[in-house]
Design an enzyme around this catalytic site. Structure first.
Site, PDB file in Angstrom:
ATOM      1  CD  GLU A 110      -2.381  -1.196   2.846  1.00 12.83           C
ATOM      2  OE1 GLU A 110      -2.049  -0.337   3.695  1.00 12.83           O
ATOM      3  OE2 GLU A 110      -3.181  -2.106   3.067  1.00 12.83           O
ATOM      4  CE  LYS A 112       5.309   5.127   6.992  1.00 11.40           C
ATOM      5  NZ  LYS A 112       5.050   6.483   7.440  1.00 11.40           N
ATOM      6  CG  ASP A 114       4.221  12.442   5.000  1.00  8.05           C
ATOM      7  OD1 ASP A 114       4.153  12.114   6.201  1.00  8.05           O
ATOM      8  OD2 ASP A 114       5.117  13.162   4.537  1.00  8.05           O
ATOM      9  CE1 TYR A 222      -3.149   3.169   8.519  1.00  8.67           C
ATOM     10  CE2 TYR A 222      -3.120   4.896   6.869  1.00  8.67           C
ATOM     11  CZ  TYR A 222      -2.865   4.468   8.154  1.00  8.67           C
ATOM     12  OH  TYR A 222      -2.337   5.331   9.062  1.00  8.67           O
ATOM     13  CE  LYS A 309      10.049   7.296   6.561  1.00 11.54           C
ATOM     14  NZ  LYS A 309       9.212   8.155   7.332  1.00 11.54           N
ATOM     15  CB  CYS A 403      24.889  45.214   5.920  1.00 10.78           C
ATOM     16  SG  CYS A 403      23.093  45.169   5.919  1.00 10.78           S
ATOM     17  CB  CYS A 406      22.722  49.576   6.509  1.00  7.77           C
ATOM     18  SG  CYS A 406      23.725  48.489   7.526  1.00  7.77           S
ATOM     19  CB  CYS A 421      23.920  43.735   9.552  1.00 11.45           C
ATOM     20  SG  CYS A 421      23.913  45.537   9.592  1.00 11.45           S
ATOM     21  CB  CYS A 427      20.584  47.880   9.561  1.00  9.13           C
ATOM     22  SG  CYS A 427      20.459  46.732   8.194  1.00  9.13           S
TER      23      CYS A 427
HETATM   24  S1  IVH Z   1      -0.566   0.433   8.905  1.00 11.02           S
HETATM   25  C1  IVH Z   1       0.228  -1.739  12.729  1.00 11.02           C
HETATM   26  N1  IVH Z   1      -0.733   1.471   6.509  1.00 11.02           N
HETATM   27  O1  IVH Z   1       2.481   5.301   9.083  1.00 11.02           O
HETATM   28  C2  IVH Z   1       0.228  -1.012  11.453  1.00 11.02           C
HETATM   29  N2  IVH Z   1       0.111   2.842   8.249  1.00 11.02           N
HETATM   30  O2  IVH Z   1       5.003   4.920  10.463  1.00 11.02           O
HETATM   31  C3  IVH Z   1      -0.425   0.297  11.568  1.00 11.02           C
HETATM   32  N3  IVH Z   1       0.666   5.116   7.571  1.00 11.02           N
HETATM   33  O3  IVH Z   1       1.148   5.368  12.324  1.00 11.02           O
HETATM   34  C4  IVH Z   1      -0.233   1.189  10.448  1.00 11.02           C
HETATM   35  N4  IVH Z   1       0.078   4.905   5.464  1.00 11.02           N
HETATM   36  O4  IVH Z   1       0.017   6.804  10.519  1.00 11.02           O
HETATM   37  C5  IVH Z   1      -0.366   1.676   7.786  1.00 11.02           C
HETATM   38  N5  IVH Z   1      -0.978   2.246   4.346  1.00 11.02           N
HETATM   39  C6  IVH Z   1      -0.632   2.468   5.604  1.00 11.02           C
HETATM   40  C7  IVH Z   1      -0.133   3.713   6.057  1.00 11.02           C
HETATM   41  C8  IVH Z   1       0.227   3.854   7.397  1.00 11.02           C
HETATM   42  C9  IVH Z   1       0.546   5.731   6.391  1.00 11.02           C
HETATM   43  C10 IVH Z   1       1.194   5.773   8.787  1.00 11.02           C
HETATM   44  C11 IVH Z   1       0.399   5.535  10.038  1.00 11.02           C
HETATM   45  C12 IVH Z   1       1.344   4.914  11.018  1.00 11.02           C
HETATM   46  C13 IVH Z   1       2.668   5.342  10.472  1.00 11.02           C
HETATM   47  C14 IVH Z   1       3.776   4.426  10.911  1.00 11.02           C
END
Ligand code: IVH
Length: 691
Positions: A110, A112, A114, A222, A309, A403, A406, A421, A427
């Protein structure tokens, strides 16, 4: 009456249906106008029959301006975090370990997202509670704010959902909402959010759900948690959740091998740049719950999931020129002007270069092709030079010696990388910067005095320093170009109102180096008056909480300066608050008591506990000493502290005992009016038991 109640039900159903069409399916069937008309009709009916209004009514999406303190609540299933890796090799080892332990398995990959994690609790198909992750065991109840997010279903549709379950996901702020929000904040002179993640979590904790409703948050889910989920695999439950009305990402895949997982990662590492929201990696999860149980968890994270990541996004572009900005403290900041380039959802034209050393270290030259990355800050930074693309005739960068504003010769202080400065009094950007800082919202909050107006006043000789604000001549003011009587009156009213700004903000507004908002608060509550701060010695200053040697020295320097002292006298004469206001107390339970709050607490944060001490008349101390009346000990109070307390015979209370103690106080009015109350002093070391 019956018809109207039936109509309320009907409208609720219709609005839920059309919300889903709009927010989840992005396929609205009716116009915004028709939607709003139905919403208003329902609002009117709810006003008429408040007892029949549903807490999950679609009208709750618009929020209210009632401030709510967020209750801390326990998660029924803890919210774990994920172990991270940046390396494909480590990811490969993780996969191998799983295959070794349970054989071939299916993984779900999936995005991740942000943003900030949320847990939504549903009972009988209705949203009951939305709780932040907090420390994983307890989080904040932010239900009213989450109800305003259009993509969070208030009531589920379809069938087969358990009567009680939780669903977890991420509250995100799409780039479009983020850009709009920061543009609005910039126009209003408010501090910008550094990135969509900060904006999402900041918004979720906003005190007004009406504000939240307008910020354009989104929520994607998720993970499910519950005792009787309908399916035995993660992906099947997510599909079911989609059919109940949740927003579930379709950018997922079931993978059976390391190669398939790598392909998914490589695809999204590129393709994510086209998504309308921020992602920072890929989450790989073992699909079957039975396998998840076999693999179990470590103290912090499940063994059945891992986050890969992405490297921070970076872009290559040309360095055209360097500007040097002079801040209100005289600090010089070099800023790069770049050929515009797309980076993490926005177009980048400027980047931070930090200081002369950084430029020399990276040997950055004009005309170079440079790498830019977004860090935690608002403006991106240059992280390197592509030497293979350097022009043959390029020359090392020469840092300025004077600067740019000035002409004064720049200086460097020991231990500081920046040039300064030194011309504080003449200034222009320093003078204007100090005045801008003084009037800003978190300081004196003088409406009508924005950057441009200040510059106008300064250019026309109406102000030279912050004190001049309090002797502005209304006639001269109104005669200035672009101002007029109305704006002038507005400014003067703002100036008048600023005399009621509390002391801690006045202290912050003075612009003493290193004295930010928080330090100003600590100083104000420790010393209570400006004179006490001005007359304090270095040692006395450093004793206050959060004030180190560097800050203490800056304060002493500030008050040693004659010009500053003169300005302060003018401000005093103008009637600014130089004394801490005595707040009304919730009770007199702790008047005259000095308290140390130590360790971690079940129900509240340490800051909340300290606030309670003050609200009930007590004083917070940082260290255990003979002056301390009692200690409130949470989990993991340090053993050294405990030993010292026991040696001194200081009472140690636990959280519940402390709460009982403050609940027993009399309602009080102000701090001065109350007398010290005797707290039973332990005659021998006691632990926890006071009553
Ligand atoms: S699963 C036990 N799935 O990432 C597993 N987390 O670094 C629980 N996050 O606290 C999380 N996308 O806020 C999961 N597809 C995804 C995610 C996800 C973002 C975040 C989530 C978690 C953090 C951990």
């Amino acid at each position: 009456m019956h018809d109207e109640l039936r109509r309320m039900e009907e409208l609720t159903k219709l609005l839920d249906y059309h919300s889903h069409k709009y927010y989840i399916e992005s396929a609205p069937e009716i116009s915004d106008f028709e939607f709003d008309a139905m919403l208003r009709e329902l609002q009117d009916l709810e006003a008429k029959y408040p007892e029949a209004a549903d807490p999950n009514s679609p009208t709750k999406r618009v929020g209210s301006d009632l401030t709510s303190e967020f209750q801390s609540v326990e998660h029924r299933f803890p919210m774990q975090s994920l172990s991270n890796t940046y390396s494909m090799e480590e990811l490969g080892e993780w996969i191998e370990r799983i295959v070794r332990e349970i054989g071939e398995v299916e993984f779900v990959c999936e995005l991740k997202f942000d943003g900030t994690a949320i847990s939504l609790c549903y009972e009988n198909g209705a949203l009951q509670r939305a709780v932040t992750r907090g420390d994983g065991r307890r989080g904040d109840d932010v239900t009213n704010n989450v109800r305003t997010i259009g993509s969070v279903p208030l009531r589920l549709h379809g069938e087969g959902y358990p009567s009680i379950f939780e669903i977890r996901g991420e509250i995100i702020m799409p780039y479009a909402s983020f850009d709009r929000l920061n543009a609005e904040r910039e126009a209003a002179g408010e501090p910008l959010f550094a990135n969509p993640r900060n904006a999402a979590s900041g918004t979720l904790k906003n005190q007004s759900s009406q504000v939240v409703a307008h910020r354009g948050l989104d929520c994607t889910l998720y993970q499910l948690a519950g005792d009787d989920l309908p399916y035995a695999t993660h992906h099947e439950n997510l599909e079911a959740a989609r059919s109940w009305g949740f927003k579930i990402s379709s950018h997922t895949a079931i993978c059976r091998s390391r190669e398939e997982i790598e392909a998914f990662i490589n695809y999204w590492d590129v393709e994510r740049k086209n998504l309308p929201y921020a992602t920072d990696g890929i989450v790989i999860k073992v699909d079957s719950y039975a396998n998840q149980r076999t693999l179990g968890s470590t103290a912090k994270a499940p063994r059945w999931a891992v986050a890969y990541k992405f490297q921070a996004e970076r872009a290559l572009t040309k360095l055209i020129s360097v500007d040097f900005q002079v801040g209100r403290t005289g600090a010089i900041t070099p800023v790069a002007n770049l050929e515009a380039v797309q980076l993490a959802g926005t177009s980048v034209k400027r980047a931070s270069l930090h200081n002369a050393e950084q430029i020399a270290l990276m040997d950055i030259r004009l005309g170079d092709m440079v790498y830019v990355e977004k860090g935690g800050e608002i403006i991106p930074k240059i992280t390197g030079v592509e030497l293979t693309m350097r022009e043959a005739d390029s020359k090392p960068f020469e840092y300025i010696t004077h600067c740019p504003e000035c002409g004064a010769e720049l200086v460097r202080f020991e231990g500081e990388a920046k040039h300064y400065c030194p011309n504080q009094s003449d200034c222009p950007p320093q003078i204007i910067g100090r005045i801008e800082h003084f009037v800003k919202r978190k300081a004196m909050d003088i409406e009508g005095l924005g950057g441009e107006t200040i510059e106008l006043l300064w250019q026309n000789g109406l102000i030279h320093n912050i004190a001049d604000i309090y002797s502005l001549d209304p006639i001269k003011l109104a005669a200035l170009p672009r101002l007029g009587e109305k704006s002038a009156a507005n400014i003067l009213e703002g100036v008048r109102a600023s005399k009621d700004v509390p002391f801690e903000r006045v202290l912050f507004a003075l612009g003493i180096r290193f004295v930010g908002e928080t330090t100003a608060k600590y100083l104000a509550s420790h010393f209570r008056t400006l004179d006490a701060i001005a007359n304090a010695s270095l040692e006395e200053l450093a004793e206050a909480e959060e004030v180190g040697a560097k800050i203490a020295a800056a304060i002493v320097d500030y008050f040693a300066d004659d010009t500053n002292r003169q300005i302060i006298e003018v401000l005093r004469g103008a009637g600014l608050r130089f004394v801490m206001e005595e707040k009304s107390l919730r009770s007199d339970a702790l008047v005259g008591k000095s308290v140390v709050i130590s360790g971690k607490f079940e129900g509240r944060s340490r800051d909340d506990m300290k606030a309670l001490v003050e609200e009930h008349g007590g004083k917070n101390l940082a260290a255990v000493s003979a002056n301390v009346d009692f200690i409130v000990a949470g989990e993991n109070m340090g053993p050294a502290k405990r030993q010292k307390a026991e040696k001194l015979g200081i009472t140690i209370l636990n959280e519940d005992e402390f709460m009982a103690l403050i609940a027993g106080g009399n309602q009080a009015t102000t701090k001065q009016e109350t007398e010290t109350k005797e707290l039973p002093k332990a005659d021998k070391p006691v632990q926890g038991t006071l009553f």
